[in-house]
Design a protein around this motif. Structure first.
Motif, PDB file in Angstrom:
ATOM      1  N   ARG A 244       0.838  -1.209   0.000  1.00 48.50           N
ATOM      2  CA  ARG A 244       0.000   0.000   0.000  1.00 48.50           C
ATOM      3  C   ARG A 244       0.872   1.258   0.000  1.00 48.50           C
ATOM      4  O   ARG A 244       0.514   2.265  -0.619  1.00 48.50           O
TER       5      ARG A 244
ATOM      6  N   ASN B 251      -0.567  -3.942  -5.907  1.00 52.36           N
ATOM      7  CA  ASN B 251      -1.685  -4.616  -5.237  1.00 52.36           C
ATOM      8  C   ASN B 251      -1.230  -5.918  -4.606  1.00 52.36           C
ATOM      9  O   ASN B 251      -0.170  -6.454  -4.948  1.00 52.36           O
TER      10      ASN B 251
ATOM     11  N   VAL C 108      -6.924   0.286 -10.419  1.00 48.32           N
ATOM     12  CA  VAL C 108      -6.989  -0.546  -9.210  1.00 48.32           C
ATOM     13  C   VAL C 108      -5.602  -0.543  -8.581  1.00 48.32           C
ATOM     14  O   VAL C 108      -4.658  -1.105  -9.141  1.00 48.32           O
TER      15      VAL C 108
ATOM     16  N   GLU D 101      -4.847  -2.227  -3.333  1.00 48.10           N
ATOM     17  CA  GLU D 101      -5.926  -3.123  -2.882  1.00 48.10           C
ATOM     18  C   GLU D 101      -5.381  -4.476  -2.416  1.00 48.10           C
ATOM     19  O   GLU D 101      -4.287  -4.896  -2.796  1.00 48.10           O
TER      20      GLU D 101
END
Ligand code: NAD
Length: 248
Positions: A162, A176, A233, A236
């Motif tokens: 992150r 991710n 994205v 995550e």
């Protein structure tokens, strides 16, 4: 390309731990999606065999060795996509473990991710495009009875990923985590050891799906996250765990 495949033509991929289990399924899947795949694994012969099979490259590499990782990336890179999958587990209650166990689990599961990310990121930043997927574990979100240090390492992978996502969000780079639940691989069978059937029963009971997952199911999630389509994205954690991490 099979239906549902992502077009990764022209993309160069580094998959650590790609000689076995989930990493091998990821290497096969990304090669089937037309990526040029380099498999880096401490099991050099197995990596080389799989490299030949998928028209890629397999190299011997201990991902805990910062200098060797940097040399290998300089030799075989630059890479557009990094998938960190090398890992080791050990089933033992915390008081039965010792500092040497902690150091080994942290080195292979967490420090290795620092080593590879440090080596590949500058080229991704220069190119303005990159995909990083780290294979952690639901243990990193939920904790693990009999796997405290492993869980701590995987929790570290989640926080690190992150942070990398935050530092690189405006540079065209996504980062991710895929968090598998119990997946039927050599690592799982070895980690449960003598308590095998009982522990596997408890693990499948903790999933909503009521079964072990397959390496191909994890590879499908990775294939999505490294694709062009997944550009929005980032940061995550995608559980591939039959619902084990539902709500975490
Ligand atoms: N199988 C599961 O149930 C499960 C669940 C959650 C997370 N995971 C994670 O998925 C990843 C893959 O696990 P798997 O089940 O496919 O295991 P596996 O044992 O089949 O594969 C792990 C690979 O990592 C390699 N490796 C180990 N130490 C290394 C090192 N120092 N340098 C380079 N390579 C090294 C091994 O040689 C092996 O090829 C691991 O990070 C694991 O923690 C697995």
């Amino acid at each position: 390309m099979a239906a549902g495949s992502q077009n990764l033509q022209g993309r160069r991929v580094l998959v650590t731990g790609g000689a076995s289990g989930i990493g091998a399924a990821i290497a096969r899947r990304l090669a089937a999606d037309d990526a040029a795949v380099v498999i880096a694994d401490i099991q050099g012969d197995a990596a080389a065999r799989l490299g030949d099979e998928i028209a890629g490259t397999g190299i011997p590499l201990d991902v805990t060795d910062f200098e060797r990782v940097a040399e290998s990336v300089a030799q075989h890179g630059p890479f557009d996509i990094l998938v960190n999958c090398a890992g080791v587990d050990q089933h033992a209650f915390f008081t039965q473990t010792a500092p040497n166990d902690w150091r080994r689990l942290l080195a292979v599961n967490l420090e290795s991710v620092f080593n590879t990310t440090h080596a590949v990121l500058p080229a991704m930043q220069a190119a303005g495009w990159g995909r990083i997927v780290n294979v952690a574990s639901e243990a990193g979100r939920l904790g693990s009875r009999g796997g405290s240090v492993y869980a701590a390492a995987k929790g570290g992978v989640i926080a690190f990923t992150r942070s990398i996502a935050r530092e690189n969000g405006r540079k065209g780079i996504t980062a991710n985590v895929v968090a598998p639940g119990p997946i039927d691989t050599p690592l799982l069978r070895q980690a449960v050891g003598d308590a095998g059937d009982k522990l596997l029963g408890a693990m499948t009971g903790a999933t909503l799906a009521g079964r072990l997952g397959t390496p191909d199911e994890v590879a499908a999630a990775v294939a999505f996250l490294v694709s062009e389509s997944a550009g929005y994205v980032t940061g995550e954690v995608l559980g591939v765990s039959g619902g084990m991490g539902c709500g975490a």
